[in-house]
Scaffold this motif. Structure first.
Motif, short mmCIF file in Angstrom:
data_model
loop_
_atom_site.label_atom_id
_atom_site.label_comp_id
_atom_site.label_asym_id
_atom_site.label_seq_id
_atom_site.Cartn_x
_atom_site.Cartn_y
_atom_site.Cartn_z
N GLY A 1 0.80 -1.23 0.00
CA GLY A 1 0.00 0.00 0.00
C GLY A 1 0.82 1.27 0.00
N TRP B 1 -0.74 22.85 -12.07
CA TRP B 1 -1.17 23.92 -11.17
C TRP B 1 -0.44 23.87 -9.83
CZ3 TRP B 1 -3.94 19.82 -12.98
CH2 TRP B 1 -4.27 18.83 -12.07
N GLU C 1 -4.84 11.93 -17.07
CA GLU C 1 -3.86 10.96 -17.55
C GLU C 1 -4.05 9.62 -16.83
OE1 GLU C 1 -1.53 11.32 -19.77
OE2 GLU C 1 -1.49 13.48 -20.13
N GLU D 1 -2.09 7.24 -16.45
CA GLU D 1 -0.91 6.86 -15.68
C GLU D 1 -0.83 7.59 -14.34
OE1 GLU D 1 2.20 7.48 -18.60
OE2 GLU D 1 2.21 5.33 -19.01
N LEU D 2 -1.40 8.80 -14.32
CA LEU D 2 -1.45 9.54 -13.06
C LEU D 2 -2.37 8.81 -12.08
CD1 LEU D 2 0.05 12.02 -12.27
CD2 LEU D 2 -1.74 13.41 -13.27
N ASP E 1 -2.84 5.58 -12.18
CA ASP E 1 -2.03 4.41 -11.77
C ASP E 1 -1.11 4.79 -10.62
OD1 ASP E 1 -3.10 2.74 -13.61
OD2 ASP E 1 -1.41 2.77 -15.00
N LEU E 2 -0.48 5.96 -10.76
CA LEU E 2 0.46 6.38 -9.73
C LEU E 2 -0.23 6.50 -8.37
CD1 LEU E 2 3.17 9.03 -10.19
CD2 LEU E 2 1.72 9.21 -8.21
N VAL E 3 -1.42 7.11 -8.37
CA VAL E 3 -2.15 7.27 -7.11
C VAL E 3 -2.63 5.92 -6.58
CG1 VAL E 3 -4.14 8.34 -6.01
CG2 VAL E 3 -2.82 9.62 -7.69
N ARG E 4 -3.11 5.09 -7.50
CA ARG E 4 -3.64 3.80 -7.05
C ARG E 4 -2.53 2.87 -6.57
NH1 ARG E 4 -6.27 1.16 -11.49
NH2 ARG E 4 -6.39 -0.54 -10.01
N SER E 5 -1.30 3.07 -7.06
CA SER E 5 -0.20 2.20 -6.63
C SER E 5 0.12 2.42 -5.15
CB SER E 5 1.05 2.44 -7.48
OG SER E 5 1.68 3.65 -7.12
N ILE E 6 -0.29 3.57 -4.60
CA ILE E 6 -0.14 3.76 -3.15
C ILE E 6 -1.53 3.81 -2.51
CG2 ILE E 6 2.17 4.76 -3.04
CD1 ILE E 6 0.90 7.50 -3.22
N ARG E 7 -2.48 3.16 -3.16
CA ARG E 7 -3.83 2.96 -2.62
C ARG E 7 -4.55 4.26 -2.33
NH1 ARG E 7 -1.83 -0.87 -4.40
NH2 ARG E 7 -1.57 -2.93 -3.46
N GLN F 1 -9.57 11.09 -3.44
CA GLN F 1 -8.29 11.79 -3.54
C GLN F 1 -7.95 12.08 -5.00
OE1 GLN F 1 -6.00 8.96 -1.22
NE2 GLN F 1 -5.57 10.53 0.32
N LYS G 1 -7.53 15.95 -5.85
CA LYS G 1 -6.15 16.38 -6.07
C LYS G 1 -5.77 16.45 -7.55
CE LYS G 1 -4.50 14.76 -1.63
NZ LYS G 1 -4.49 16.09 -1.01
N ILE G 2 -6.44 15.68 -8.39
CA ILE G 2 -6.03 15.62 -9.78
C ILE G 2 -7.15 15.99 -10.75
CG2 ILE G 2 -5.22 14.05 -11.59
CD1 ILE G 2 -3.72 12.57 -9.29
N PRO H 1 -9.02 19.86 -10.03
CA PRO H 1 -8.13 20.98 -10.40
C PRO H 1 -7.71 20.93 -11.87
CG PRO H 1 -7.13 19.61 -8.66
CD PRO H 1 -8.51 19.08 -8.88
N GLY H 2 -7.58 19.72 -12.42
CA GLY H 2 -7.23 19.60 -13.83
C GLY H 2 -8.35 20.08 -14.74
#
Ligand code: ADP
Ligand code: MG
Lengths: 260, 256
Positions: free
Chosen positions: A84, A99, B150, B152-153, B155-161, B166, B170-171, B174-175
């Motif tokens: 995790g 941003w 994106e 992959e973004l 993926d990045l967040v989900r890789s740390i659960r 969130q 966070k993404i 705002p995007g």
């Protein structure tokens, strides 16, 4: 790989791992029979042509999707692994949030994990210094070059101090000179941080220059073609590419890819 | 950065100058061309219209501004709200989006007479017309912005659960802000047109209504003044949206 009784337990062990993407009526075998061990603190190059399943294998290691056959074990009693929070990821595109200032971008994983922010901020600053971006903390991504943005994304991947760093063609979009520089920088970062790194690339030279071991994947059908240790001294420099031994390793890969 | 500021001041000065030149050109065109005042009044006559007759400028201005701001605020809230629902529920998006795309093609001013049948005439239907015309660009651009994440973004967040919430806060959101603002800017111009059309069709207050009244008496100066005031309401609304965008969206991320 030979298993001797006194060898350290591997950090990652893949045994006969395969992955099938199920589509409409058609199933696609993206990874098959991937079997290799990764010692803690090594830098493994995963090399192969487009579509051979490199990204898929990386996603399996990241716990982003399951696999169909075989076993994936990450962590050992000496090197415990928390799926995790012990993964850092870097992709071909820096994927910085436009941003956010650079420091805030680096802090993203810390925020998501709910880490104490004061300490994370200190760590982020130190990491930015390590990747050569001291003084750029308050810039926005568009104020940085592609190579600098990629450095920031490496700092981001390390901010929560993960044990495993997964990099998917991180320098694939950079120009040749920047890429050379980033290769040397990555070797330094790897040695300073002591992380286990899985480095995906389709660059044969890059794979040998960086890797302590190389895993070669081929496509059509997906297959793990080879897995060997790279017995070249550290710290490595670009000039190593002129070393005859280096040439033997690259030749071995080119041969497997049918390019000799 | 310094040169940037200087450039901005220069552009602003130039803009003011051009507007003054336009007023001057208007003045000399009327005076030198001996244009009759019922065809085109001078700038001075136009301002004088504010104090002539019993046109209740303040009340009419407030009515029109209320319709525009009210309809616009509704469009922003409901437009962003429905786009959020689409992004949370794939099914809703798949079912409703094709309808919205078709409804968007209806020239909303053509609905004016219908809306007046449904809501009687006056403040409420004019607000509804402004809303109906401003809603579409906001919902469509917001939905588009929320879709542009994106993978992959994620993926990045989900890789740390990281959680879906969130990812959203966070993404994704705002995007999407630059897209939301580009829709809001288009909508600001449309909302003004919507409210005025409503007043033309049927009302007993507002600057559009006033224009129809003074058309009968050929008080062209008052008509000019009404158009200027309507434009100024639009400029204020647009300026507020721009200021909000400047405060919330980093320069490079803005969609022009
Ligand atoms: N989500 C998916 N669904 C179906 N097929 C996929 C999916 N992701 C990748 N593939 C297919 O699996 C193969 C391997 O993909 P990938 O792991 O991305 O390869 P690489 O990173 O080595 O280029 C490719 O042929 C690709 O088209
Ligand atoms: Mg790939």
């Amino acid at each position: 790989m030979l298993v001797s009784p006194d060898a350290p337990a591997p950090f990652i062990r893949l045994q006969g791992v395969s992955k099938v993407y199920r589509g409409r009526g058609q199933d696609f075998l993206a990874v098959s029979d991937a079997t290799f061990d990764v010692a803690p603190g090594s830098l493994v190059s995963l090399v192969g042509p487009s579509g051979c399943g490199k990204s898929t294998l990386l996603k399996i290691l990241a716990g982003l999707h399951g696999h169909d056959d075989g076993q994936v074990t990450i962590g050992s009693p000496q090197h415990p692994f928390d799926p995790g929070r012990d993964v850092g990821m870097v992709f071909q595109a820096p994927l910085l949030l436009k941003w956010r200032r650079i420091l805030e971008n680096v802090l993203l994983p810390a925020e998501i994990l709910g880490l104490p922010m004061a300490a994370a901020r200190e760590r982020a600053r130190a990491l930015l210094a390590m990747v050569g971006l001291a003084g750029f903390e308050d810039k926005y991504p568009y104020e940085l070059s592609g190579g600098m943005q990629q450095r920031a994304s490496i700092a981001r991947a390390l901010v929560h101090d993960p044990k495993l760093l997964l990099m998917d063609e991180p320098f694939g979009a950079l120009d040749a000179l920047t890429r050379d520089r980033m290769n040397i920088e990555l070797l330094r970062i790897w040695q300073e941080s002591g992380k286990t790194i899985i480095f995906v690339t389709h660059g044969v030279q890059e794979a040998v220059l960086l890797g302590t071991q190389v895993v070669v994947l081929t496509a059509g059908p997906a297959r793990m073609a080879d897995h060997f240790n790279v017995d070249l001294p550290h710290p490595r420099r670009l000039a190593l590419r002129n070393d005859p031994k280096f040439g033997e390793y690259t030749q071995r890969i080119y041969h497997l890819l049918g390019l000799d | 950065m310094k040169t940037d500021k200087g450039g901005e001041a220069r552009r602003f000065g130039l803009a003011v100058l051009m507007h003054l030149l336009l007023v001057a050109a208007w003045h000399f065109f009327v005076v030198l061309g001996e244009v009759p005042s019922f065809v085109m009044p001078t700038p001075v006559d136009t301002v004088k219209a504010l104090f002539a007759g019993d046109y209740r400028w303040g009340e009419n201005l407030l009515t029109t501004a209320g319709e525009i701001f009210g309809g616009y605020a509704l469009a922003v809230v409901i437009g962003i709200g429905s786009a959020l629902i689409f992004s949370w529920s794939r099914l809703t998006e798949e079912v409703v989006m094709p309808l919205l795309v078709s409804l968007n093609m209806i020239p909303k001013v053509a609905l004016g007479p219908l809306i007046i049948v449904w809501f009687s005439y006056g403040f409420l239907p004019n607000t509804v017309i402004a809303f109906s015309i401003a809603y579409f660009p906001i919902v469509l651009t917001t939905a588009r912005g929320l879709r542009e994440v994106e993978p992959e973004l994620i993926d990045l967040v989900r890789s740390i659960r990281g959680s879906r919430w969130q990812i959203f806060t966070k993404i994704q959101f705002p995007g999407a802000l630059p897209y939301i603002f580009s829709g809001m800017k288009v909508a600001a111009v449309l909302a003004v047109a919507g409210a005025i059309v409503g007043e033309f069709l049927g009302s007993e207050r507002g600057l559009g209504y006033l224009m129809l009244q003074v058309q009968v008496t050929l008080d062209t100066a008052a008509m000019f003044m009404a158009v200027i005031l309507i434009t100024m309401i639009g400029v204020v609304l647009y300026g507020l949206v721009l200021a909000l965008e400047r405060a919330m969206v980093v320069r490079d991320a803005r969609v022009s």
